[in-house]
Design a protein around this motif. Structure first.
Motif, mmCIF file in Angstrom:
data_model
loop_
_atom_site.group_PDB
_atom_site.id
_atom_site.type_symbol
_atom_site.label_atom_id
_atom_site.label_comp_id
_atom_site.label_asym_id
_atom_site.label_seq_id
_atom_site.Cartn_x
_atom_site.Cartn_y
_atom_site.Cartn_z
ATOM 1 N N THR A 1 26.489 6.758 9.555
ATOM 2 C CA THR A 1 27.722 7.144 11.011
ATOM 3 C C THR A 1 28.698 8.407 10.626
ATOM 4 N N GLU A 2 29.355 8.382 11.843
ATOM 5 C CA GLU A 2 30.680 9.655 12.436
ATOM 6 C C GLU A 2 31.551 8.584 11.682
ATOM 7 N N PHE A 3 31.705 8.089 11.259
ATOM 8 C CA PHE A 3 32.623 7.371 10.693
ATOM 9 C C PHE A 3 33.263 8.141 9.052
ATOM 10 N N PHE A 4 32.367 8.212 8.965
ATOM 11 C CA PHE A 4 32.391 9.544 7.143
ATOM 12 C C PHE A 4 32.646 10.826 7.668
ATOM 13 N N GLU A 5 32.463 11.055 9.168
ATOM 14 C CA GLU A 5 33.093 12.585 9.457
ATOM 15 C C GLU A 5 35.104 12.563 9.134
ATOM 16 N N ARG A 6 35.485 11.240 9.341
ATOM 17 C CA ARG A 6 36.968 11.253 9.124
ATOM 18 C C ARG A 6 37.176 11.136 7.338
ATOM 19 N N ALA A 7 36.185 9.865 7.123
ATOM 20 C CA ALA A 7 36.500 9.051 5.902
ATOM 21 C C ALA A 7 36.531 10.001 5.177
ATOM 22 N N ASP A 8 35.663 10.289 4.841
ATOM 23 C CA ASP A 8 35.123 11.703 4.139
ATOM 24 C C ASP A 8 34.742 13.224 3.608
ATOM 25 N N GLN A 9 36.514 14.196 4.572
ATOM 26 C CA GLN A 9 35.677 15.082 4.863
ATOM 27 C C GLN A 9 34.390 16.596 4.504
#
Length: 264
Positions: free
Chosen positions: A192-200
């Motif tokens: 999901t979009e979670f990883f857009e911030r968690a792991d750029q």
């Protein structure tokens, strides 16, 4: 079809994207009425419109920053004023950041605890009397496999999820007499979009590959157990097995899994 959900109001936080958005669709598909909460009002409006279009279910939405505890209080007061009965609360809002502990900005640490833990606790505490008005009700807290087995570059995120699990386990016993069940959902990585911030960098999702869960699958598993006394849902099975082994043999698992754990 989960018959328990028919015409029940289900409040979902983090509902503007990712797993929260998919939960809204699955609740509606099972006859429930989603009530959406998130910061992004435009995304909330779009999700609510899509739910109503596809499932012909009323879908209310309320913008709220869960790191603003006064805003949470105002949200609950608004729900009461509008006589919005809540039977199910799904605490799904949260974020992470994959950084070494010493390099994680403290303001990000504070924000992560405010959203992932304190906001969840504040909203739950405010809604317990509302849930008590129902013959049966349910609180579902989205935690993580990271809350059962911490790994490098996720110290703060894992700490928030350990806190959610501990809070949920105590809350379950406290609310048993009022017939409010508490379930913890512990997923592994979800695409999901979670990883857009968690792991750029995008490297982590690539490294876990086919083991990354689909949000629709997690949402379906979650909605299926609403209204039951299920304590935990752990996904995927392979990761759940490793976390169970970790409880028994932590030194061995840390040694054997060192290379995989450092992929973040």
């Amino acid at each position: 079809m989960n018959e328990f959900l028919k015409n029940k109001n289900v409040l979902i936080t983090g509902a503007s994207s990712g797993l929260g958005r998919e939960l809204a669709f699955q609740v509606a598909a099972n006859g429930g009425r989603p009530i959406l909460v998130a910061r992004n009002i435009e995304a909330l409006k779009e999700t609510a419109g899509q739910v109503e279009l596809e499932y012909e279910r009323k879908c209310a939405y309320y913008p709220c920053d869960l790191s603003d505890f006064d805003a949470i209080h105002r949200l609950v007061e608004m729900l009461k004023a509008e006589q919005q009965t809540i039977t199910v609360l799904i605490n799904c809002a949260g974020f992470g950041l994959f950084e070494r502990a010493e390099e994680t900005p403290f303001e990000v640490t504070k924000e992560m605890f405010d959203v992932n833990v304190l906001g969840l606790i504040k909203l739950t505490q405010e809604l317990i009397p509302v849930l008590r008005n129902n013959r049966r009700s349910h609180i579902i807290n989205i935690a993580s496999q990271a809350g059962k087995m911490a790994t490098p570059k996720s110290a703060v995120y894992a700490a928030t999820k350990f806190a959610v699990i501990g809070y949920s386990n105590a809350l379950r016993m406290e609310l048993a007499e009022q017939r409010t069940n508490v379930t913890i959902i512990n997923p592994g990585p979800i695409a999901t979009e979670f990883f857009e911030r968690a792991d750029q960098t995008g490297n982590y999702l690539k490294s876990v590959g086919r083991f990354a869960l689909k949000p629709k699958k997690v949402a379906k598993k979650t909605v299926k157990i609403i209204g039951t006394e299920k304590r935990e849902v752990n996904l995927p099975r392979s990761m759940n097995l490793v976390s169970k082994l970790y409880q028994l043999f932590p030194v061995l698992i840390e040694k054997l899994g060192k290379k995989a754990f450092m992929k973040k």
